[in-house]
Design a protein around this motif. Structure first.
Motif, PDB file in Angstrom:
ATOM      1  N   PRO A 153       0.839  -1.198   0.000  1.00 11.62           N
ATOM      2  CA  PRO A 153       0.000   0.000   0.000  1.00 11.62           C
ATOM      3  C   PRO A 153       0.874   1.247   0.000  1.00 11.62           C
ATOM      4  O   PRO A 153       2.045   1.185   0.358  1.00 11.62           O
ATOM      5  CB  PRO A 153      -0.814  -0.149   1.277  1.00 11.62           C
ATOM      6  N   PRO A 154       0.345   2.424  -0.384  1.00 15.54           N
ATOM      7  CA  PRO A 154      -1.077   2.699  -0.588  1.00 15.54           C
ATOM      8  C   PRO A 154      -1.585   2.242  -1.947  1.00 15.54           C
ATOM      9  O   PRO A 154      -0.806   2.071  -2.875  1.00 15.54           O
ATOM     10  CB  PRO A 154      -1.144   4.234  -0.487  1.00 15.54           C
ATOM     11  N   ASN A 155      -2.877   2.035  -2.035  1.00 18.10           N
ATOM     12  CA  ASN A 155      -3.505   1.609  -3.270  1.00 18.10           C
ATOM     13  C   ASN A 155      -3.718   2.794  -4.208  1.00 18.10           C
ATOM     14  O   ASN A 155      -3.612   3.957  -3.815  1.00 18.10           O
ATOM     15  CB  ASN A 155      -4.845   0.942  -2.966  1.00 18.10           C
ATOM     16  N   SER A 156      -4.093   2.486  -5.449  1.00 16.30           N
ATOM     17  CA  SER A 156      -4.363   3.528  -6.451  1.00 16.30           C
ATOM     18  C   SER A 156      -5.864   3.703  -6.621  1.00 16.30           C
ATOM     19  O   SER A 156      -6.584   2.732  -6.865  1.00 16.30           O
ATOM     20  CB  SER A 156      -3.735   3.149  -7.794  1.00 16.30           C
ATOM     21  N   VAL A 157      -6.322   4.946  -6.496  1.00 20.07           N
ATOM     22  CA  VAL A 157      -7.723   5.269  -6.719  1.00 20.07           C
ATOM     23  C   VAL A 157      -7.788   6.616  -7.442  1.00 20.07           C
ATOM     24  O   VAL A 157      -7.322   7.628  -6.913  1.00 20.07           O
ATOM     25  CB  VAL A 157      -8.524   5.364  -5.400  1.00 20.07           C
ATOM     26  N   SER A 160     -14.891   5.887 -11.383  1.00 21.87           N
ATOM     27  CA  SER A 160     -13.571   5.723 -10.770  1.00 21.87           C
ATOM     28  C   SER A 160     -12.907   4.432 -11.227  1.00 21.87           C
ATOM     29  O   SER A 160     -13.560   3.529 -11.771  1.00 21.87           O
ATOM     30  CB  SER A 160     -13.685   5.714  -9.234  1.00 21.87           C
ATOM     31  N   VAL A 161     -11.603   4.367 -11.001  1.00 24.06           N
ATOM     32  CA  VAL A 161     -10.832   3.128 -11.158  1.00 24.06           C
ATOM     33  C   VAL A 161     -10.083   2.907  -9.846  1.00 24.06           C
ATOM     34  O   VAL A 161      -9.419   3.822  -9.336  1.00 24.06           O
ATOM     35  CB  VAL A 161      -9.842   3.223 -12.331  1.00 24.06           C
ATOM     36  N   TRP A 162     -10.182   1.707  -9.317  1.00 26.52           N
ATOM     37  CA  TRP A 162      -9.635   1.392  -7.994  1.00 26.52           C
ATOM     38  C   TRP A 162      -8.811   0.115  -8.109  1.00 26.52           C
ATOM     39  O   TRP A 162      -9.254  -0.877  -8.670  1.00 26.52           O
ATOM     40  CB  TRP A 162     -10.798   1.203  -7.016  1.00 26.52           C
ATOM     41  N   ASP A 163      -7.632   0.161  -7.535  1.00 31.77           N
ATOM     42  CA  ASP A 163      -6.817  -1.061  -7.489  1.00 31.77           C
ATOM     43  C   ASP A 163      -6.322  -1.278  -6.072  1.00 31.77           C
ATOM     44  O   ASP A 163      -5.677  -0.396  -5.486  1.00 31.77           O
ATOM     45  CB  ASP A 163      -5.622  -0.948  -8.430  1.00 31.77           C
ATOM     46  N   THR A 164      -6.647  -2.416  -5.526  1.00 27.52           N
ATOM     47  CA  THR A 164      -6.176  -2.759  -4.178  1.00 27.52           C
ATOM     48  C   THR A 164      -4.939  -3.641  -4.272  1.00 27.52           C
ATOM     49  O   THR A 164      -4.682  -4.298  -5.291  1.00 27.52           O
ATOM     50  CB  THR A 164      -7.267  -3.508  -3.399  1.00 27.52           C
ATOM     51  N   ASN A 165      -4.199  -3.649  -3.212  1.00 28.41           N
ATOM     52  CA  ASN A 165      -2.964  -4.427  -3.179  1.00 28.41           C
ATOM     53  C   ASN A 165      -3.264  -5.914  -3.279  1.00 28.41           C
ATOM     54  O   ASN A 165      -4.163  -6.422  -2.620  1.00 28.41           O
ATOM     55  CB  ASN A 165      -2.196  -4.125  -1.883  1.00 28.41           C
ATOM     56  N   GLY A 209      -6.121  -0.184 -15.010  1.00 27.12           N
ATOM     57  CA  GLY A 209      -7.558  -0.163 -15.259  1.00 27.12           C
ATOM     58  C   GLY A 209      -7.940   1.092 -16.019  1.00 27.12           C
ATOM     59  O   GLY A 209      -7.145   2.036 -16.145  1.00 27.12           O
ATOM     60  N   SER A 210      -9.152   1.115 -16.543  1.00 27.58           N
ATOM     61  CA  SER A 210      -9.627   2.289 -17.284  1.00 27.58           C
ATOM     62  C   SER A 210     -11.135   2.397 -17.134  1.00 27.58           C
ATOM     63  O   SER A 210     -11.807   1.440 -16.736  1.00 27.58           O
ATOM     64  CB  SER A 210      -9.238   2.212 -18.760  1.00 27.58           C
ATOM     65  N   ASN A 211     -11.654   3.552 -17.474  1.00 29.24           N
ATOM     66  CA  ASN A 211     -13.087   3.785 -17.428  1.00 29.24           C
ATOM     67  C   ASN A 211     -13.432   4.890 -18.419  1.00 29.24           C
ATOM     68  O   ASN A 211     -12.549   5.625 -18.880  1.00 29.24           O
ATOM     69  CB  ASN A 211     -13.546   4.159 -16.017  1.00 29.24           C
ATOM     70  N   ALA A 212     -14.721   5.020 -18.737  1.00 30.22           N
ATOM     71  CA  ALA A 212     -15.141   6.008 -19.736  1.00 30.22           C
ATOM     72  C   ALA A 212     -16.572   6.443 -19.479  1.00 30.22           C
ATOM     73  O   ALA A 212     -17.355   5.708 -18.847  1.00 30.22           O
ATOM     74  CB  ALA A 212     -15.001   5.444 -21.151  1.00 30.22           C
ATOM     75  N   VAL A 213     -16.941   7.614 -19.975  1.00 27.61           N
ATOM     76  CA  VAL A 213     -18.304   8.118 -19.835  1.00 27.61           C
ATOM     77  C   VAL A 213     -18.674   8.920 -21.083  1.00 27.61           C
ATOM     78  O   VAL A 213     -17.810   9.411 -21.814  1.00 27.61           O
ATOM     79  CB  VAL A 213     -18.476   9.030 -18.597  1.00 27.61           C
ATOM     80  N   VAL A 214     -19.982   9.047 -21.305  1.00 23.71           N
ATOM     81  CA  VAL A 214     -20.548   9.988 -22.280  1.00 23.71           C
ATOM     82  C   VAL A 214     -21.462  10.909 -21.490  1.00 23.71           C
ATOM     83  O   VAL A 214     -22.429  10.441 -20.869  1.00 23.71           O
ATOM     84  CB  VAL A 214     -21.324   9.262 -23.391  1.00 23.71           C
TER      85      VAL A 214
END
Length: 225
Positions: A154-158, A170-175, A183-188
């Protein structure tokens, strides 16, 4: 014959007129003198002709003014079309680091990520100094962002995509057992002029990047509304 018609029209104007010349008109009634009728009606006819001429001049001035405004408006429209290619063009894409490598963060407060390596920025709506995209045109937009870390502990990525003060996604990655995660994300979304969109690193979190450009932030206008 033409002379008689003219006299009848002139005398008719005199008879229908009112004002200071009306008494003169009455004095001329029954007279067979052309000169008498002309004297009686001259001021009245002259006045009416003058008023009519003034109205024509005013109407001509208004028409000229409207024609000028129309020409100026058409010119402005043509200039805007030449600048935008007929429709607004907005698109950008950027990576987190323009040089070097390493972690970004952690910070004690939520912080917009500054994507400094700009691949494209049509419309200049994205500011690499702040990491913020500001809508210059109201419309429907597409946004995508990616996140990468290189963590063994840690720390994790958010990270979160923000519209003004609203968290969209959001994109969240835990240890875990591995150290490289992405990771990735998208919106319209619809935006109004002045709306801000940015990727925000949450408090006490971090991301990693290098010249491979793992972390990116991109967006473009789909259509105006």
């Amino acid at each position: 014959m033409k002379k008689i018609v003219f006299l009848m029209l002139a005398f008719g104007i005199c008879l229908s007129d009112s004002g200071p010349d009306k008494e003169k008109v009455k004095a001329c009634q029954g007279a067979d003198s052309v000169g008498c009728c002309n004297i009686c009606c001259l001021s009245s006819v002259t006045q009416k002709v003058g008023e009519l001429g003034e109205k024509v001049v005013n109407l001509a001035e208004k028409i000229t003014f409207l024609e000028t405004r129309l020409q100026n408006t058409e010119k402005e429209v043509l200039e805007l079309r030449s600048l935008t290619g007929g429709s607004p063009q907005v698109a950008f894409s950027a990576a987190l680091m323009d040089s070097g490598f390493g972690n970004i963060g952690p910070f004690t407060t939520a912080t917009p990520l500054q994507y400094k390596k700009v691949f494209s920025n049509t419309g200049n709506s994205y500011n690499p100094s702040t990491g913020i995209f500001t809508a210059m045109v109201s419309g429907m937009y597409f946004f995508r962002f990616s996140m990468f870390n290189n963590l063994a502990s840690p720390p994790n990525s958010v990270v979160s995509l923000m519209k003004n003060s609203e968290r969209l996604t959001s994109v969240w990655d835990t240890n875990g057992s591995d150290i490289n995660d992405m990771g990735s994300n998208a919106v319209v979304i619809p935006l109004k002029v002045g709306d801000n969109v940015f990727v925000q690193l949450q408090p006490n979190r971090l991301v990693y990047d290098d010249n491979m450009n793992y972390n990116t932030f991109s967006g473009f206008l789909l259509f105006t509304i």
